[in-house]
Design an enzyme around this catalytic site. Structure first.
Site, short mmCIF file in Angstrom:
data_model
loop_
_atom_site.label_atom_id
_atom_site.label_comp_id
_atom_site.label_asym_id
_atom_site.label_seq_id
_atom_site.Cartn_x
_atom_site.Cartn_y
_atom_site.Cartn_z
N LYS A 190 0.86 -1.18 0.00
CA LYS A 190 0.00 0.00 0.00
C LYS A 190 0.89 1.23 0.00
O LYS A 190 2.01 1.18 0.49
CB LYS A 190 -0.88 0.02 1.26
CG LYS A 190 -2.13 0.86 1.12
CD LYS A 190 -3.26 0.07 0.51
CE LYS A 190 -4.50 0.89 0.29
NZ LYS A 190 -5.65 0.01 0.01
N ASP A 244 -6.98 4.48 -4.14
CA ASP A 244 -7.69 4.30 -2.87
C ASP A 244 -8.31 5.67 -2.60
O ASP A 244 -8.41 6.49 -3.53
CB ASP A 244 -6.70 3.87 -1.77
CG ASP A 244 -7.40 3.32 -0.52
OD1 ASP A 244 -7.75 2.14 -0.50
OD2 ASP A 244 -7.63 4.09 0.45
N1 GLU Z 1 -7.45 0.30 -2.65
C1 GLU Z 1 -8.18 -0.86 -3.04
C2 GLU Z 1 -8.27 -1.82 -1.88
O1 GLU Z 1 -8.30 -1.40 -0.76
C3 GLU Z 1 -7.70 -1.47 -4.35
C4 GLU Z 1 -6.32 -2.00 -4.38
C5 GLU Z 1 -5.86 -2.45 -5.76
O2 GLU Z 1 -6.66 -2.52 -6.68
O3 GLU Z 1 -4.67 -2.74 -5.89
O4 GLU Z 1 -8.39 -3.01 -2.03
#
Ligand code: GLU
Length: 445
Positions: free
Chosen positions: A126, A166
């Site tokens: 992340k 996100d």
């Molecule tokens: N931010 C999204 C999540 O919390 C998507 C993450 C992604 O697609 O890599 O799963």
């Protein structure tokens, strides 16, 4: 709490005392996996629990950019490459003033298990920054994104780490980030997901997190022999996830009566559908408007506080962590809410989750219920690798099957570990087991 979990948590908290959200996420997993560790003494011998809470790599960097007044601004960027046992690091990017390392670590930790549950080959990671696009001009957002990528590009790649969006990082931001990556590396590769449809993005990626959460909740309701038809649903955030959840809920015959943001919520007893729903889709992305603006436009009631005080059958928290506290959960239970599915990451506090369990409220934890977004990100990566594009129907069908698969796996695992119907136990044990097995098989790396 068992002595083992207590001692372990003291270790985790002692190491990084200023990361309460990370502790909360770790605590939940640690509490669930005890019986799994009992069944697999080799996990304990290899100290999997101690290793799994430690990110493989943490990158923190300076982001300097110039605002519209010509003043220099300094933000902090992060990428936490949490675990690569199952595939390249994969996970979103959060741009919000509240971001600090503990937030990114909690999100990366959750992401690792969520990605494992999708069954697609993705590790967990992340990133983000304490920069908030809200209130910034388009040129400022662009300059910030370019500056952020000036450092990040050297740490990512289609087989290394594949970021996505996100909160605060949507289609516009991903475009600027990807454009700068391409300029710096001279490579057009699948290094980001959530890309524009004409330049490598997957159909249904935009809809995936919202649709996926609703598909998961449909499975939850089906275990009690019911469906969304005629149900009253409260929703909080109305970003990409919230809006697409609303769209799918309307299609399934539910009545969505709220949307919310940091200032309060809109209550529409008639249901947010038709033209009103279409306006919600563009509310932020096109008009840069708030929930209050929406209420004023349609002459609806705007109230301070949270939408959880409104009577509903199903609640879908789609905004941010800890938006459902114990008192909100109490209100939901008193009002007869039968199902809560976490669209956001960890929107319910530990006390709230416990209360739902005590009152037999169906509860889908985020790492299972909102895995649809990253699942379609995984499908976007597959399409990029093949240099092919699947149809909407094909991607949607795969998404549905993945969500049903996650649901069934959680249910089976919970029953196997003596906690039938407890999706928190099911998701944590099933996700952990997959990552742990891969870590064990790959040796002490
Ligand atoms: N931010 C999204 C999540 O919390 C998507 C993450 C992604 O697609 O890599 O799963």
């Amino acid at each position: 709490m068992s002595h083992e979990v207590e001692a372990f948590m003291q270790e985790v908290i002692g190491r990084d005392p200023d990361e309460p959200e990370f502790h909360q996420a770790v605590h939940e997993v640690a509490e669930c996996v005890g019986p799994l560790l009992d069944r697999h003494p080799e996990y304990r011998r290899a100290r999997i629990l101690q290793r799994i809470v430690e990110p493989e790599r943490v990158i923190s960097f300076r982001v300097n950019w110039m605002d519209d007044n010509g003043d220099v601004q300094v933000n902090r960027g992060y990428r936490v490459q949490f675990n690569s046992a199952l595939g390249p690091y994969k996970g979103g990017t959060r741009f919000h003033a509240s971001v600090h390392l503990g937030i990114i670590k909690f999100l990366g930790f959750e992401q690792m298990f969520k990605n494992a549950l999708t069954t697609l080959p993705m590790g967990g990671g992340k990133g983000g920054s304490d920069f908030s696009p809200k209130g910034k001009s388009d040129a400022e957002v662009r300059r910030f994104c370019h500056a952020y990528m000036n450092e990040l590009y050297r740490h990512i790649g289609p087989s290394t780490d594949v970021p996505a969006g996100d909160n605060g990082c949507g289609g516009r931001e991903i475009g600027y980030l990807y454009g700068q990556y391409k300029r710096l590396t001279n490579r057009f590769v699948g290094v980001f997901t959530g890309k524009g449809i004409d330049w490598g993005g997957s159909l249904i990626r935009r809809e995936a997190a919202g649709y996926g959460t609703v598909y998961f909740a449909q499975e939850l309701l089906a275990t009690r022999g019911t469906s969304f038809e005629g149900k009253t649903v409260t929703v909080s955030g109305f970003g990409n996830l919230g809006y697409h959840a609303i769209e799918k809920l309307n299609e399934l015959g539910a009545r969505v009566v709220t949307i919310a943001d940091e200032d309060g919520f809109v209550h529409d007893p008639d249901g947010i559908r038709g033209e009103k729903a279409a306006f919600v889709r563009d509310l932020w992305t096109v008009h840069r408007m708030s929930a209050r603006d929406f209420a004023e436009r349609y002459d609806l009631r705007f109230r301070p506080g949270k939408p959880w005080q409104v009577k509903c059958d199903v609640a879908l928290p789609t905004a941010t962590e800890n938006e459902i506290q114990l008192e909100d959960a109490q209100q939901l239970v008193e009002n007869g809410c039968m199902c809560v599915a976490e669209g956001a990451n960890m929107p319910c506090t530990r006390d709230a989750v416990r209360l739902f369990a005590e009152h037999n409220v169906l509860f889908g934890p985020g790492k299972a219920a909102n895995a649809g977004g990253v699942a379609v990100s995984g499908l976007e990566m597959s399409q990029n690798s093949m240099r092919l594009k699947w149809s909407r129907a094909e991607v949607d069908d795969r998404l549905r099957r993945i969500m049903k698969g996650i649901h069934d796996l959680c249910l089976e695992t919970a029953a196997d570990f003596g906690k039938p119907g407890n999706y928190v136990v099911g998701a944590n044990v099933a996700g952990f087991r997959k990552v742990a097995t891969a870590m064990l098989e790959q040796g002490l790396v």
